[in-house]
Design an enzyme around this catalytic site. Structure first.
Site, PDB file in Angstrom:
ATOM      1  N   LYS A  11       1.090  -1.198   0.301  1.00  0.00           N
ATOM      2  CA  LYS A  11      -0.340  -0.170  -0.463  1.00  0.00           C
ATOM      3  C   LYS A  11       0.892   1.218   0.249  1.00  0.00           C
ATOM      4  O   LYS A  11       1.766   1.203  -0.715  1.00  0.00           O
ATOM      5  CB  LYS A  11      -0.949  -0.056   1.291  1.00  0.00           C
ATOM      6  CG  LYS A  11      -2.379  -1.609   1.445  1.00  0.00           C
ATOM      7  CD  LYS A  11      -2.994  -1.273   1.906  1.00  0.00           C
ATOM      8  CE  LYS A  11      -3.842  -3.410   2.005  1.00  0.00           C
ATOM      9  NZ  LYS A  11      -5.314  -2.790   3.036  1.00  0.00           N
ATOM     10  N   GLU A  96      -9.400  -0.467  -1.811  1.00  0.00           N
ATOM     11  CA  GLU A  96      -9.491   0.819  -0.934  1.00  0.00           C
ATOM     12  C   GLU A  96      -9.859   1.601  -2.773  1.00  0.00           C
ATOM     13  O   GLU A  96      -9.806   2.451  -2.692  1.00  0.00           O
ATOM     14  CB  GLU A  96      -7.692   0.641  -1.085  1.00  0.00           C
ATOM     15  CG  GLU A  96      -8.021  -0.031   0.442  1.00  0.00           C
ATOM     16  CD  GLU A  96      -6.720   0.116   1.190  1.00  0.00           C
ATOM     17  OE1 GLU A  96      -5.697   0.094   0.648  1.00  0.00           O
ATOM     18  OE2 GLU A  96      -7.007  -1.040   1.997  1.00  0.00           O
ATOM     19  N   GLY A 172      -7.813  -4.809   6.921  1.00  0.00           N
ATOM     20  CA  GLY A 172      -6.939  -4.498   8.104  1.00  0.00           C
ATOM     21  C   GLY A 172      -7.431  -3.911   9.324  1.00  0.00           C
ATOM     22  O   GLY A 172      -7.147  -3.325  10.238  1.00  0.00           O
ATOM     23  N   SER A 212      -6.695 -10.170   6.419  1.00  0.00           N
ATOM     24  CA  SER A 212      -5.436  -9.484   8.094  1.00  0.00           C
ATOM     25  C   SER A 212      -5.249 -11.602   7.471  1.00  0.00           C
ATOM     26  O   SER A 212      -4.942 -12.279   8.740  1.00  0.00           O
ATOM     27  CB  SER A 212      -6.914  -9.131   8.520  1.00  0.00           C
ATOM     28  OG  SER A 212      -7.611  -8.539   8.904  1.00  0.00           O
ATOM     29  N   GLY A 233      -2.147  -7.484   2.932  1.00  0.00           N
ATOM     30  CA  GLY A 233      -1.690  -5.949   3.592  1.00  0.00           C
ATOM     31  C   GLY A 233       0.018  -6.288   4.727  1.00  0.00           C
ATOM     32  O   GLY A 233       0.749  -6.273   4.128  1.00  0.00           O
TER      33      GLY A 233
HETATM   34  P1  PGA Z   1      -4.674  -6.835   4.962  1.00  0.00           P
HETATM   35  O1  PGA Z   1      -4.529  -6.245   3.583  1.00  0.00           O
HETATM   36  O2  PGA Z   1      -4.269  -8.408   4.998  1.00  0.00           O
HETATM   37  O3  PGA Z   1      -4.150  -5.321   5.942  1.00  0.00           O
HETATM   38  O4  PGA Z   1      -6.105  -6.776   5.944  1.00  0.00           O
HETATM   39  C1  PGA Z   1      -4.705  -6.621   2.655  1.00  0.00           C
HETATM   40  C2  PGA Z   1      -5.095  -6.456   1.170  1.00  0.00           C
HETATM   41  O5  PGA Z   1      -6.139  -5.013   0.776  1.00  0.00           O
HETATM   42  O6  PGA Z   1      -4.995  -6.827  -0.274  1.00  0.00           O
END
Ligand code: PGA
Length: 249
Positions: A11, A96, A172, A212, A233
């Site tokens: 990100k 996102e 997230g 997550s 992420g």
């Molecule tokens: P996360 O994000 O592992 O922080 O939940 C995953 C993603 O948005 O690709």
């Protein structure tokens, strides 16, 4: 048997010097894996990450691209530009981007086509919101996002797409879909692909889970029948933790 593909999505994190240090540490930790390892980094890190990943098994991806090749699109980066510096993968339609940057099923489809036109491998994200999930619409949403993203592609292109199923409520938040739930959603996506492109394509396409993913849940998720790895992420920002996910066995 399908291979496992594990991609990190940094990100909007990591400066070039941090990216270089990360890759130096991380590459040693994952050098023996049989899984495919991808780091999707910010545009400003791409060149440094590509240099750092030379002579390693780590592939480098971008997190977005424009569907036009060039022109008056201030602030945008095209697939042709990514390809020119050696990028191999590109995330398209991350939630996102759908949520904050007006990405639609239509622009996702245009970008997927442009990725193939430039010999980039797209990682296409689909996933339902909490509201949609609670309304019992998960399957409808994720199969329609998948169908629209792939519209107009040839069978052999579809076989080379990576889909990332990412329930938005799990991104997230520390909340992970249970491995059964995630596997069932991914089965529904695979079935949708089978109904349009046939058995061979659906049995070969890589479908990841994202939301997550951590070293403590990776094994359980990745050992289900239909989850072919993950898009990670937060947990991909720390080399030790991401290496544990890549080496989950
Ligand atoms: P996360 O994000 O592992 O922080 O939940 C995953 C993603 O948005 O690709």
């Amino acid at each position: 048997m399908r291979r496992k593909v594990i991609a990190g999505n940094w990100k909007m994190n990591m400066l070039p010097n941090e990216a270089m240090e990360y890759i130096e540490t991380f590459s040693k930790l994952v050098k023996d894996t049989e899984n495919e390892v991808i780091l999707c980094v910010p545009y400003t890190d791409l060149f440094y990450a590509l240099m750092g990943a030379q002579d390693t098994n780590i592939k480098i991806g971008a997190q977005n691209m424009h569907f036009e090749e060039k022109g008056a699109y201030t602030g945008e980066v095209s697939g042709k530009m990514l390809k020119a510096i050696g990028v191999e993968y590109v995330i398209i339609g991350h939630s996102e981007r759908r949520q904050y940057f007006a990405e639609t099923d239509e622009t996702v489809n245009k970008k997927v086509k442009a990725a193939f036109a430039n010999d980039l491998k797209p990682i296409v994200c689909v996933g339902e919101t909490l509201e949609q999930r609670e309304a019992g619409e998960t399957e409808k949403i994720i199969t329609s996002q998948t169908r629209l993203a792939l519209e107009g592609l040839t069978d052999s292109q579809v076989k080379n797409v990576i889909i990332a199923y990412e329930p938005i409520w799990a991104i997230g938040t520390g909340k992970t879909a249970t491995s059964d739930d995630a596997n069932n959603s991914i089965k529904a996506i695979r079935e949708e692909i089978r109904s349009i492109y046939g058995e061979e394509v659906s049995e070969n396409i890589i479908i990841q889970y994202g939301g997550s993913v951590k070293s403590s849940n990776a094994k359980e998720l990745f050992e289900t029948s239909d989850i072919d790895g993950g898009l990670v992420g937060g947990a991909s920002l720390v080399p030790d933790e991401f290496a544990k996910i890549v080496n989950y066995k």
